[in-house]
Design an enzyme around this catalytic site. Structure first.
Site, PDB file in Angstrom:
ATOM      1  N   GLU A 138     -35.636 -32.936  21.748  1.00 52.06           N
ATOM      2  CA  GLU A 138     -35.959 -31.462  21.773  1.00 52.06           C
ATOM      3  C   GLU A 138     -36.789 -31.350  20.575  1.00 52.06           C
ATOM      4  OE1 GLU A 138     -32.607 -28.998  22.940  1.00 52.06           O
ATOM      5  OE2 GLU A 138     -32.377 -29.774  24.588  1.00 52.06           O
ATOM      6  N   GLU A 144     -30.214 -34.784  29.490  1.00 46.89           N
ATOM      7  CA  GLU A 144     -29.114 -33.859  29.307  1.00 46.89           C
ATOM      8  C   GLU A 144     -29.272 -32.934  30.497  1.00 46.89           C
ATOM      9  OE1 GLU A 144     -29.138 -31.679  25.500  1.00 46.89           O
ATOM     10  OE2 GLU A 144     -29.487 -33.498  24.415  1.00 46.89           O
TER      11      GLU A 144
END
Ligand code: AHR
Length: 540
Positions: free
Chosen positions: A209, A344
Site C-alpha cells: 500500500e 489482501e
C-alpha cells in the site's frame, strides 16, 4: 490507531448496484425440495475447459498484528501449549490440512516499518508496532521462525520488503542473507543462526500500500522505488535460478474503486510494458476489503439479515473491481504475463468489544463462509489473470481461518470453506451456465445462487455451489454434458442463523456435513439448504 481506521475515506464503499443474474451454480444436500418455481437449472460444459485455478489464490496473510503471530502461530518453545520450535502444533496441523500455498509476511503496514536485522540471532531488539495498537514488538518471531513456520505447514514464503522506511540495500541484504550459497559474511551469519542451506523464497512483495500506509507515494514515485528494488533485491538461491523456480516479484497495485486506483494501475502497467532488462515484475497486487464503510462498523456477531445482505452485496463488488483492473492490464499485457494478486481481501468489521481496537479482532460467522466462497468463485472465474490471493488474515485477525485462546483453538466457518475448496487448487476451470435467480432483502437484490466447476488433475469434476438466500432452499438440476456420472457426493456448510459462529464453547456450531446428490444419466439433482456452501465431486 485511529489513523489506521479512518484513513480510507477514498476507498470503495462497495455500494454500487449489483449486476443481477450473474452466472452461478447450485449443488445440493438432502434437504426438503422446494416448490417447482424455486428450482434452478445449471449446466456444466466440459468440452470447454478454462484456465488453471492457481492454487495460490488460496494463500494466507500473516501480519505482526494483534494475536496473528504472537499467541496465534507462535506460542514460544517454553510454552506448556504443545509446540514445535515455538509454533503451536494445533495451528500448524489445521493449516496443513488447508494445503496453504503461500503465506504473506510480515505485513501489511507492518512490513514498511520492519527491519529484518532486529529479528535474527541472539539478543533480539524490542521495537514498537505503531500501526497496530502501539504495542511492543519483541521480534522473537523473525526471519528464521517464519521460514520454519512455512516449512512446518508445507507452504511457500511470500516476503513483503520494506520500501516505505527501508532502503534497497537493506532489502537486498535480507535476500542475500536468506538465499546465497556463497560463503559471504551474511551467509555465514545465516548458518551460525541455524540454517546453512539457502532458503527458498518464492514470492517477493515490493512494498505494501505504498499509496497510503506504505509511504503515501504517487505512482510515479513508487515506480522509481520499484525499479531500484526490482533491480537490486535479488534471489541468489541456486535452486531457484532456472524457470519455473524463479522468485516472482509483486508490485504494489490498486487499493479500491475509483479513478485514483485505475490511474495507479494504468501508470504502473504502462511502465511495465516499457520495462528493460534491469527491472520487471510478475504480479500486481490489489487490496479490497468487504467493509461497506470506513471505519469498519458492521458487527461480526449479533447481526441480522439486513447486514448479511449488505455485506454480501458489498463483497460481490470484487468481481467488478477485478474486471476493471484486469481490463487495464490487458491494454499493456494482453498475454497476461503479469498476475493480478489480490493479496489482501476479506470481511473487515468493528473490533470485538473489550479488545484493543488496533488488534482487529473479530468473530467469523456463517456469513463469512458465504463471503469467502463468493470471493473464491470470483477469483476462479478470473483465473487467467488472478493467479494469487491472500485472505486477511490467517489467525486471530480480521476474517481469520483460526481463532485461538491459549491452548484452545477454533476453526472458523471460513476455514471450513477453504478446506472444502482444496480440490480446486490447480484444477482446470470448467464453464457453468446458470440462471441464478434472485434473493431480495429490503432494497438489495442479489443472485440467489453462485457456483463454479473445475476438473482436477485426475479428471474428476468438482462443483462448488452457494445458496445466498437465507430463507429458501434451492433445488438444483445440473446437466453435466460430456461425462457419464455414476454418483456425486460431498459436503455442505450451513448453520441455524446467518450470524452463527464457532466459539470456544461451541466450536462446531458451523461445521460441514456430508451430502449425496442424485445422479441420473447426465443430470445431477440436489437441494441446497438456505445460506449454505456446498462442494461435491462427481464419480464417473
Ligand atoms: O490487514 C490489515 C491492514 O490492511 C494491512 O496491514 C494493510 O496493508 C491494510 O491496510
Amino acid at each position: 490507531m485511529l489513523d489506521m481506521l479512518t484513513r480510507r475515506t477514498g476507498w470503495d464503499r462497495g455500494c454500487r448496484r449489483l449486476v443481477l443474474g450473474c452466472a452461478l451454480i447450485a449443488a445440493a444436500p438432502v434437504a426438503p425440495t422446494t416448490a417447482a418455481e424455486d428450482a434452478v437449472a445449471l449446466s456444466v460444459d466440459l468440452s470447454k475447459p478454462g484456465a488453471k485455478i492457481d492454487r495460490n489464490i488460496f494463500g494466507q496473510f500473516a501480519e505482526h498484528l494483534g494475536h496473528g503471530i504472537y499467541e496465534g502461530v507462535w506460542v514460544g518453545p517454553d510454552s506448556p501449549i504443545p509446540n514445535t520450535r515455538g509454533m503451536c502444533n494445533d495451528v500448524v496441523a489445521a493449516l496443513r490440512a488447508l494445503k496453504v500455498p503461500n503465506v504473506r509476511w510480515p505485513g501489511g503496514c507492518f512490513a514498511d516499518e520492519y527491519h529484518w536485522r532486529k529479528g535474527v540471532g541472539a539478543g533480539r531488539l524490542v521495537t514498537l508496532n505503531p500501526n497496530w495498537g502501539g504495542v511492543a514488538e519483541p521480534n522473537t518471531f523473525g526471519t528464521h521462525e517464519f521460514m520454519d513456520f512455512v516449512e512446518q505447514i508445507g507452504s511457500e514464503a511470500y516476503l513483503s520488503v520494506n520500501v516505505g522506511s527501508g532502503t534497497p540495500q537493506e532489502a537486498a541484504e535480507w535476500l542475500e542473507y536468506l538465499t546465497t550459497a556463497q560463503p559471504t559474511t551474511l551467509a555465514k551469519e545465516r548458518a551460525a543462526n541455524g540454517h546453512p542451506a539457502p532458503y527458498r523464497i518464492a514470492y517477493l512483495g515490493i512494498g505494501n500500500e505504498s499509496w497510503d500506509c506504505g509511504g503515501n507515494m504517487t505512482p510515479e514515485y513508487y515506480l522509481s522505488q520499484l525499479k531500484a528494488y526490482s533491480r537490486f533485491v535479488r534471489n541468489f538461491n541456486p535452486a531457484q535460478q532456472p524457470e519455473p523456480q524463479r522468485m516472482l516479484k509483486i508490485a504494489v497495485g490498486p487499493g479500491g474503486d475509483g479513478s485514483r486506483w485505475t490511474e495507479w494501475t494504468d501508470t504502473v502497467m504502462k511502465a511495465w510494458q516499457g520495462r528493460s532488462w534491469s527491472w520487471d515484475f510478475d504480479g500486481l497486487s490489489m487490496h479490497s476489503y468487504t467493509v461497506v464503510r470506513w471505519p469498519p462498523s458492521y458487527k461480526s456477531t449479533g447481526f441480522g439479515e439486513a447486514e448479511y445482505a449488505q455485506i454480501l452485496k458489498s463483497t460481490l463488488e470484487m468481481d467488478r473491481l477485478v474486471a476493471t483492473h484486469s481490463a487495464i492490464m490487458d491494454k499493456y499485457d494482453p498475454q497476461k504475463k503479469v498476475a493480478l494478486v489480490v493479496d489482501e481481501w476479506g470481511g473487515w468489521y468493528a473490533p470485538l468489544p473489550g479488545t484493543n481496537p488496533g488488534f482487529l479482532a473479530q468473530q467469523n460467522s456463517l456469513r463469512d463462509a458465504v463471503l469467502a466462497a463468493l470471493n473464491l468463485n470470483i477469483f476462479a472465474r478470473h483465473a487467467e489473470r488472478v493467479r494469487m490471493a491472500n485472505n486477511a488474515q490467517m489467525v486471530n485477525v480480521l476474517q481469520a481461518m483460526i481463532l485461538t485462546d491459549k491452548e484452545k483453538l477454533v476453526l472458523t466457518p471460513t476455514y471450513h470453506v477453504f478446506r472444502m475448496y482444496v480440490p480446486f487448487q490447480d484444477a482446470s476451470f470448467v464453464p457453468v451456465s446458470l440462471d441464478a435467480g434472485t434473493y431480495t432483502q429490503g432494497d438489495i437484490t442479489l443472485p440467489r445462487v453462485d457456483a463454479i466447476a473445475a476438473r482436477d488433475k485426475a479428471g474428476k469434476l468438482w462443483l462448488a455451489v452457494t445458496n445466498l438466500d437465507p430463507n429458501r432452499s434451492v433445488a438444483v438440476e445440473a446437466t453435466l454434458a460430456g461425462i457419464r456420472a455414476k454418483s456425486a457426493a460431498g459436503e455442505t456448510l450451513t448453520a441455524p442463523n446467518v450470524d452463527s459462529v464457532n466459539s470456544f464453547d461451541t466450536p462446531s456450531a458451523v461445521a460441514p456435513k456430508a451430502i449425496v446428490a442424485k445422479v441420473q444419466g447426465a443430470t445431477l439433482s440436489l437441494t441446497l439448504e438456505p445460506k449454505s456452501v456446498t462442494v461435491i465431486s462427481v464419480e464417473q
